[in-house]
Design an enzyme around this catalytic site. Sequence first.
Site, short mmCIF file in Angstrom:
data_model
loop_
_atom_site.label_atom_id
_atom_site.label_comp_id
_atom_site.label_asym_id
_atom_site.label_seq_id
_atom_site.Cartn_x
_atom_site.Cartn_y
_atom_site.Cartn_z
CE LYS A 32 -0.71 0.80 4.94
NZ LYS A 32 0.04 2.05 4.98
CB THR A 33 3.99 2.23 1.75
OG1 THR A 33 3.46 1.92 3.04
CG2 THR A 33 4.83 3.49 1.85
CG ASP A 224 -0.85 5.49 5.02
OD1 ASP A 224 -1.47 4.50 4.56
OD2 ASP A 224 0.30 5.41 5.48
CD GLU A 225 -1.81 2.27 8.28
OE1 GLU A 225 -2.87 1.61 8.33
OE2 GLU A 225 -0.69 1.75 8.18
CD GLN A 255 -3.09 -4.60 8.53
OE1 GLN A 255 -2.08 -4.30 9.17
NE2 GLN A 255 -3.07 -4.71 7.21
NE ARG A 608 1.60 -7.14 11.20
CZ ARG A 608 1.36 -6.41 10.13
NH1 ARG A 608 2.23 -5.52 9.71
NH2 ARG A 608 0.24 -6.56 9.44
#
Length: 757
Positions: A32-33, A224-225, A255, A608
């Site tokens: 995504k980044t 973002d997020e 998340q 993770r």
Amino acid sequence: MDYLKNLNEPQLEGVMNTEGPCMIIAGAGSGKTRVLTMRIAHLIKAQEVDPFNILALTFTNKASKEMRNRIEDVVGHEARNIWMGTFHSIFARILRAEASKLGYPSNFTIYDTDDSKSLIKNIVKEKGLDDKVYKPNTVLNRISAAKNRLVSWQEYLKNPIYRADDESAMKPEVGNIYQAYADRCFKASAMDFDDLLFNTNVLFRDHLDVLNKYQQRFRYVLVDEFQDTNLSQYLITKKLAAVNQNICVVGDDAQSIYAFRGADIQNILNFEKDYVDLRVIKLEQNYRSTQNIVDAANSVINKNRAQLKKKVWTENTPGELIEVIKASSDNEEGKLVASNIFEEKMHHQLSYEDFAILYRTNSQSRSIEEALRRANIKYKIIGGLSFYQRKEIKDILSYLRFAINQQDEQALRRIINLPKRGIGPASVDKVVVAAYEHDITIWEVLENIHSFLSGRTANAIADFVTMIKAFKLEIERKDAFEAATHIAKNSGILRELYEDKTIEGLNRYENVQELLNAIKEYVDNEENEDKSLGAFLQEIALLTSVDQDKSEDNDLVTLMTIHMAKGLEFKYIYVVGMEEDLFPSQMMLSSRADLEEERRLFYVAITRAKIKLCLSYALNRYRFGRLKNCEPSRFLEDIDPKYIKVNRLQKGSDALAFDQLNPNHGTGSQYARNLVNSVRKKPAPNPQHYHKPDKDFAPSDTSGLAEGMKVEHAKFGFGVVTMMDNLGANKKAKVNFEKFGEKTLLLSFAKLKIHDS
């Protein structure tokens, strides 16, 4: 356009389609980044959008810096002109420019949390309120929650629901404190962190000309997020994008784990309702993890009802099955995890920095830390202090130390006014000076305090002395756990922590309980002959006296809570404490929304891991000084059993539950029943058979003990000294015993008999 070369089809769509509202649902490890940064780079490089017309909002300075650097690699120095940063930094910039509209100077002060707490403390004192009821942390959290819901002090005081809540909590004056706090901040030309968002909303609400100016300036808004936004952040971004409608939000509802900070998952779940022509792009290819990890994570998150459906997949190798470790106790859990890490490191030639251990609460780190130390595995704590370095732990240990040794000046300084009893640092300094001037001990001055000081302070010190003498008597006639529990309760420390119902207060209280658990384990351990508090403190000194490595050592195992792990990745992940009432937390079982947030937290933990995921739980765990029987977490049942393998670390009856984990043995529900039944039926492990010395066994003088000598221990039997540590007062020896392996012993307590051959 080289920057588009390595994008997959959905990523390319997320970069190229820059006009109109867009929501990019980005699964874990889906890049995504990269999409967000390349989207901004594409706006500047291909569509020639002025960077000054782009607003990009992040949640951390680290994320902002990383994105800007990547964009600069594509477009050059123009990237520096983008309005990019955290919500608080961007809106502070706007507020400074428009401060006069709200009656503030442009150089207003920003209060940090300590500033805010100090101000609230002063207000409580000035109002003559009980500072034990109106604790700064509790009041500040209440005010913060109101501001994040855009509730002003005026609305707070008018709202009967808030009044009723405060009255039921026995804090009816919170609204008036909020009013005084807001007034004092304004008079001091200061805003706290919450004000930066609250006042931006006020600015845009009351000054439409200002809102219109920024709507015209920010032609493109990117967030973002987005799943972590609260109501205040959501409304600001919605207002800024209202004219051009070029808003792009990136996030993953799976998340969303920060509801306790005010984050509202409904912002992302209902985003489609705000924009009828919304383009939804799903990034579903995971580049991080193996197929088994990705598929296991999918099987977990699919149990949630409130979600935006997606199917995360990967072209990575299948990888190892997920390993589940069952331990008889939390202490053994730590040993098994440490052993597993060491074996994996050696077998695969890895570095310790490839490993991370995740837990639900900070207090769980204690048994893990001790196991890692004993295995000589270096580690670092992220987002928290090492267990024995936490303030509340050091406070209790200082009480225990001073109750044993009344000459411990550092312990005295720490505890004499904790909880507050009207004895300030200046009075302690006078006591120390008097001791030196009269050539007597500090304790003798304290015992005769009325000869040196007078008034309330002298009376408070006399009461303190009486309390310490009572503690000393308890230590002399009770074991370590009974004495420590008595001191924790009667010092007032435990009560003060218990009365603080904030998240931080609950964590501190849990940490003290975990310390008491450690002492109880020590007393219950048959290997420890001396059950006294002094012996336990010596054990702690042995555990915590780690040599300081002055070189920068990054080869460390990482320990942290799952909340702190969000956004990070490691080759090997260990999630410990997979038990009911621990994970999911017993505080998160009152509603489906809470339980689903806990499941999302588990999903974050799973995702993770890149190469291997290991989950562990204990059959018994010390909680609140008692050994509690534990059941496996319901989240273990959420994982499709075909992705789980039998634990090979333990043999015999210990592996009983995991014999059922083979997918050929039945369905997921059968697997869960087998897990629970194995816990209920499993017999306690047989105790080890200790060495029985001859009747004439007598400890030797160990002052001349040296490496290579053969010794006998009353319980561990015969062994050879492999290393001596003669530094300081606590002389130690490492002994390799024939039947019990290598142990580090404090010679003042070890009771060793030296044999000539």
